[in-house]
Design a protein around this motif. Structure first.
Motif, PDB file in Angstrom:
ATOM      1  N   ASP A 153      49.337  -4.552  19.111  1.00  0.00           N
ATOM      2  CA  ASP A 153      50.423  -3.569  19.103  1.00  0.00           C
ATOM      3  C   ASP A 153      51.367  -3.735  17.933  1.00  0.00           C
ATOM      4  O   ASP A 153      51.436  -4.788  17.298  1.00  0.00           O
ATOM      5  CB  ASP A 153      51.262  -3.734  20.369  1.00  0.00           C
ATOM      6  CG  ASP A 153      52.138  -4.993  20.304  1.00  0.00           C
ATOM      7  OD1 ASP A 153      51.576  -6.088  20.162  1.00  0.00           O
ATOM      8  OD2 ASP A 153      53.377  -4.869  20.346  1.00  0.00           O
ATOM      9  N   TYR A 154      52.111  -2.661  17.711  1.00  0.00           N
ATOM     10  CA  TYR A 154      53.338  -2.741  16.921  1.00  0.00           C
ATOM     11  C   TYR A 154      54.400  -2.128  17.811  1.00  0.00           C
ATOM     12  O   TYR A 154      54.271  -0.964  18.214  1.00  0.00           O
ATOM     13  CB  TYR A 154      53.199  -1.960  15.604  1.00  0.00           C
ATOM     14  CG  TYR A 154      54.516  -1.867  14.853  1.00  0.00           C
ATOM     15  CD1 TYR A 154      55.076  -3.009  14.291  1.00  0.00           C
ATOM     16  CD2 TYR A 154      55.193  -0.658  14.745  1.00  0.00           C
ATOM     17  CE1 TYR A 154      56.292  -2.940  13.626  1.00  0.00           C
ATOM     18  CE2 TYR A 154      56.416  -0.584  14.077  1.00  0.00           C
ATOM     19  CZ  TYR A 154      56.956  -1.730  13.525  1.00  0.00           C
ATOM     20  OH  TYR A 154      58.164  -1.665  12.872  1.00  0.00           O
ATOM     21  N   ASN A 155      55.423  -2.879  18.193  1.00  0.00           N
ATOM     22  CA  ASN A 155      56.436  -2.407  19.145  1.00  0.00           C
ATOM     23  C   ASN A 155      55.808  -1.875  20.434  1.00  0.00           C
ATOM     24  O   ASN A 155      56.229  -0.848  20.959  1.00  0.00           O
ATOM     25  CB  ASN A 155      57.288  -1.299  18.526  1.00  0.00           C
ATOM     26  CG  ASN A 155      58.494  -1.863  17.815  1.00  0.00           C
ATOM     27  OD1 ASN A 155      58.789  -3.062  17.934  1.00  0.00           O
ATOM     28  ND2 ASN A 155      59.181  -1.024  17.079  1.00  0.00           N
ATOM     29  N   ASP A 156      54.777  -2.532  20.883  1.00  0.00           N
ATOM     30  CA  ASP A 156      54.079  -2.168  22.116  1.00  0.00           C
ATOM     31  C   ASP A 156      53.321  -0.847  22.048  1.00  0.00           C
ATOM     32  O   ASP A 156      52.870  -0.339  23.081  1.00  0.00           O
ATOM     33  CB  ASP A 156      55.039  -2.140  23.319  1.00  0.00           C
ATOM     34  CG  ASP A 156      54.911  -3.398  24.153  1.00  0.00           C
ATOM     35  OD1 ASP A 156      53.789  -3.928  24.243  1.00  0.00           O
ATOM     36  OD2 ASP A 156      55.923  -3.855  24.697  1.00  0.00           O
ATOM     37  N   GLU A 157      53.152  -0.320  20.867  1.00  0.00           N
ATOM     38  CA  GLU A 157      52.368   0.911  20.732  1.00  0.00           C
ATOM     39  C   GLU A 157      51.045   0.616  20.032  1.00  0.00           C
ATOM     40  O   GLU A 157      50.866  -0.451  19.471  1.00  0.00           O
ATOM     41  CB  GLU A 157      53.169   1.964  19.965  1.00  0.00           C
ATOM     42  CG  GLU A 157      54.319   2.489  20.815  1.00  0.00           C
ATOM     43  CD  GLU A 157      55.155   3.544  20.124  1.00  0.00           C
ATOM     44  OE1 GLU A 157      54.676   4.158  19.158  1.00  0.00           O
ATOM     45  OE2 GLU A 157      56.305   3.719  20.556  1.00  0.00           O
ATOM     46  N   TYR A 158      50.154   1.584  20.116  1.00  0.00           N
ATOM     47  CA  TYR A 158      48.826   1.574  19.463  1.00  0.00           C
ATOM     48  C   TYR A 158      47.795   0.687  20.145  1.00  0.00           C
ATOM     49  O   TYR A 158      46.675   0.575  19.671  1.00  0.00           O
ATOM     50  CB  TYR A 158      48.908   1.150  17.986  1.00  0.00           C
ATOM     51  CG  TYR A 158      49.905   1.913  17.158  1.00  0.00           C
ATOM     52  CD1 TYR A 158      49.715   3.261  16.865  1.00  0.00           C
ATOM     53  CD2 TYR A 158      51.039   1.270  16.664  1.00  0.00           C
ATOM     54  CE1 TYR A 158      50.633   3.955  16.090  1.00  0.00           C
ATOM     55  CE2 TYR A 158      51.963   1.956  15.885  1.00  0.00           C
ATOM     56  CZ  TYR A 158      51.757   3.297  15.606  1.00  0.00           C
ATOM     57  OH  TYR A 158      52.659   3.968  14.843  1.00  0.00           O
ATOM     58  N   ARG A 159      48.138   0.063  21.244  1.00  0.00           N
ATOM     59  CA  ARG A 159      47.171  -0.847  21.880  1.00  0.00           C
ATOM     60  C   ARG A 159      45.902  -0.126  22.328  1.00  0.00           C
ATOM     61  O   ARG A 159      44.840  -0.714  22.435  1.00  0.00           O
ATOM     62  CB  ARG A 159      47.793  -1.496  23.123  1.00  0.00           C
ATOM     63  CG  ARG A 159      48.914  -2.465  22.833  1.00  0.00           C
ATOM     64  CD  ARG A 159      49.199  -3.282  24.090  1.00  0.00           C
ATOM     65  NE  ARG A 159      50.498  -3.919  24.091  1.00  0.00           N
ATOM     66  CZ  ARG A 159      50.757  -5.109  23.540  1.00  0.00           C
ATOM     67  NH1 ARG A 159      49.810  -5.779  22.939  1.00  0.00           N
ATOM     68  NH2 ARG A 159      51.976  -5.628  23.607  1.00  0.00           N
ATOM     69  N   GLN A 160      46.052   1.153  22.649  1.00  0.00           N
ATOM     70  CA  GLN A 160      44.949   1.901  23.257  1.00  0.00           C
ATOM     71  C   GLN A 160      43.889   2.373  22.268  1.00  0.00           C
ATOM     72  O   GLN A 160      42.860   2.886  22.687  1.00  0.00           O
ATOM     73  CB  GLN A 160      45.515   3.115  24.014  1.00  0.00           C
ATOM     74  CG  GLN A 160      45.931   4.279  23.121  1.00  0.00           C
ATOM     75  CD  GLN A 160      47.310   4.095  22.472  1.00  0.00           C
ATOM     76  OE1 GLN A 160      47.881   3.008  22.478  1.00  0.00           O
ATOM     77  NE2 GLN A 160      47.829   5.170  21.914  1.00  0.00           N
ATOM     78  N   LEU A 161      44.121   2.200  20.967  1.00  0.00           N
ATOM     79  CA  LEU A 161      43.120   2.641  19.993  1.00  0.00           C
ATOM     80  C   LEU A 161      41.811   1.881  20.219  1.00  0.00           C
ATOM     81  O   LEU A 161      41.829   0.681  20.455  1.00  0.00           O
ATOM     82  CB  LEU A 161      43.602   2.386  18.557  1.00  0.00           C
ATOM     83  CG  LEU A 161      44.896   3.085  18.121  1.00  0.00           C
ATOM     84  CD1 LEU A 161      45.279   2.640  16.710  1.00  0.00           C
ATOM     85  CD2 LEU A 161      44.743   4.598  18.197  1.00  0.00           C
ATOM     86  N   PRO A 162      40.666   2.561  20.117  1.00  0.00           N
ATOM     87  CA  PRO A 162      39.391   1.872  20.342  1.00  0.00           C
ATOM     88  C   PRO A 162      38.934   1.057  19.139  1.00  0.00           C
ATOM     89  O   PRO A 162      37.980   0.287  19.227  1.00  0.00           O
ATOM     90  CB  PRO A 162      38.416   3.025  20.621  1.00  0.00           C
ATOM     91  CG  PRO A 162      39.003   4.201  19.913  1.00  0.00           C
ATOM     92  CD  PRO A 162      40.502   4.008  19.936  1.00  0.00           C
ATOM     93  N   HIS A 163      39.631   1.211  18.000  1.00  0.00           N
ATOM     94  CA  HIS A 163      39.284   0.483  16.773  1.00  0.00           C
ATOM     95  C   HIS A 163      40.495  -0.348  16.337  1.00  0.00           C
ATOM     96  O   HIS A 163      41.558  -0.261  16.943  1.00  0.00           O
ATOM     97  CB  HIS A 163      38.911   1.487  15.668  1.00  0.00           C
ATOM     98  CG  HIS A 163      39.973   2.524  15.435  1.00  0.00           C
ATOM     99  ND1 HIS A 163      39.903   3.792  15.967  1.00  0.00           N
ATOM    100  CD2 HIS A 163      41.158   2.466  14.771  1.00  0.00           C
ATOM    101  CE1 HIS A 163      40.983   4.486  15.623  1.00  0.00           C
ATOM    102  NE2 HIS A 163      41.762   3.700  14.907  1.00  0.00           N
ATOM    103  N   VAL A 164      40.300  -1.140  15.292  1.00  0.00           N
ATOM    104  CA  VAL A 164      41.408  -1.898  14.702  1.00  0.00           C
ATOM    105  C   VAL A 164      41.778  -1.234  13.381  1.00  0.00           C
ATOM    106  O   VAL A 164      40.904  -0.976  12.548  1.00  0.00           O
ATOM    107  CB  VAL A 164      41.015  -3.381  14.478  1.00  0.00           C
ATOM    108  CG1 VAL A 164      42.078  -4.114  13.662  1.00  0.00           C
ATOM    109  CG2 VAL A 164      40.812  -4.087  15.822  1.00  0.00           C
ATOM    110  N   ALA A 165      43.066  -0.938  13.202  1.00  0.00           N
ATOM    111  CA  ALA A 165      43.532  -0.253  12.000  1.00  0.00           C
ATOM    112  C   ALA A 165      44.656  -1.045  11.347  1.00  0.00           C
ATOM    113  O   ALA A 165      45.317  -1.859  11.991  1.00  0.00           O
ATOM    114  CB  ALA A 165      44.042   1.147  12.360  1.00  0.00           C
ATOM    115  N   VAL A 166      44.848  -0.800  10.063  1.00  0.00           N
ATOM    116  CA  VAL A 166      45.924  -1.465   9.317  1.00  0.00           C
ATOM    117  C   VAL A 166      47.175  -0.603   9.374  1.00  0.00           C
ATOM    118  O   VAL A 166      47.129   0.580   9.033  1.00  0.00           O
ATOM    119  CB  VAL A 166      45.517  -1.682   7.843  1.00  0.00           C
ATOM    120  CG1 VAL A 166      46.668  -2.302   7.055  1.00  0.00           C
ATOM    121  CG2 VAL A 166      44.281  -2.557   7.763  1.00  0.00           C
ATOM    122  N   LEU A 167      48.265  -1.214   9.825  1.00  0.00           N
ATOM    123  CA  LEU A 167      49.534  -0.494   9.874  1.00  0.00           C
ATOM    124  C   LEU A 167      50.120  -0.457   8.459  1.00  0.00           C
ATOM    125  O   LEU A 167      50.296  -1.511   7.856  1.00  0.00           O
ATOM    126  CB  LEU A 167      50.499  -1.210  10.821  1.00  0.00           C
ATOM    127  CG  LEU A 167      51.741  -0.433  11.222  1.00  0.00           C
ATOM    128  CD1 LEU A 167      51.385   0.612  12.272  1.00  0.00           C
ATOM    129  CD2 LEU A 167      52.810  -1.373  11.768  1.00  0.00           C
TER     130      LEU A 167
END
Ligand code: IMP
Ligand code: MG
Length: 171
Positions: A153-167
């Motif tokens: 996560d970043y600030n508890d968001e984005y956890r649900q993405l099925p892939h790993v991405a660069v913020l």
């Protein structure tokens, strides 16, 4: 956001990890302990690829890294953790960064009477480890960038993405 590891590649690698982990624990009482919250996707996918008896536990670790607190202070929330005494533990986390979290959790699990404690992380950030922690299974080595998705996560968001991405870095 730039995709660093696709959902397909993650699933493929989780299957490979299960192939490595399964034989290690055949005929041994195994508890897989996931570190909340980042490990939940990884935990759910990995255990479904393992065809051995096992128990699942969860543990919480909150680190205080603000300027006002002691550097390195970590609070272990073990209320959710089932009994690990006389069990072999595989500690599962999303990412190994400095190593602070896992080092302290490994010690905690030993203190609780685990027969053995091994560590499995989905991601290991290169050139970031300052705490000496032995990692037994690694999904992917990644460069030193801030990543989100598949539990992270970043600030508890984005956890649900099925892939790993660069913020993207703020600029
Ligand atoms: P460590 O204790 O420094 O190894 O930090 C590990 C924890 O920091 C992980 O469990 C994550 O919660 C968080 N973390 C470290 N790097 C990242 C990242 O790139 N994205 C999201 N969370 C991260
Ligand atoms: Mg975490």
């Amino acid at each position: 956001m730039r995709v660093l590891i696709t959902a397909e590649r993650i699933q493929e690698r989780v299957g490979e990890l299960a192939q490595l982990i399964g034989p290690e624990y055949r005929d041994r009482p195994l508890t897989i302990v996931g570190v909340l919250t980042g490990s939940v996707m990884f935990l759910a996918d990995l255990v479904r690829r393992l065809d051995i008896p096992l128990r699942i536990g969860l543990i919480q670790a909150s680190s205080y890294r603000g300027a006002a607190t002691t550097p390195g202070a970590l609070r272990v929330g073990a209320d959710l953790l089932a009994e690990v005494r006389d069990r072999h533990v595989l500690l599962l986390d999303d990412i190994l960064d400095t190593g602070q979290t896992l080092k302290q959790l490994v010690q905690h699990l030993h203190d609780q009477g685990a027969l053995s404690v091994k560590v499995c992380v989905l991601l290991r950030k290169q050139d970031r480890q300052v705490h000496d922690v032995r990692v037994d299974f690694v999904g992917f080595e990644i460069p030193d960038e801030f990543v989100v998705g598949y539990g992270l996560d970043y600030n508890d968001e984005y956890r649900q993405l099925p892939h790993v991405a660069v913020l993207p870095r703020e600029s």
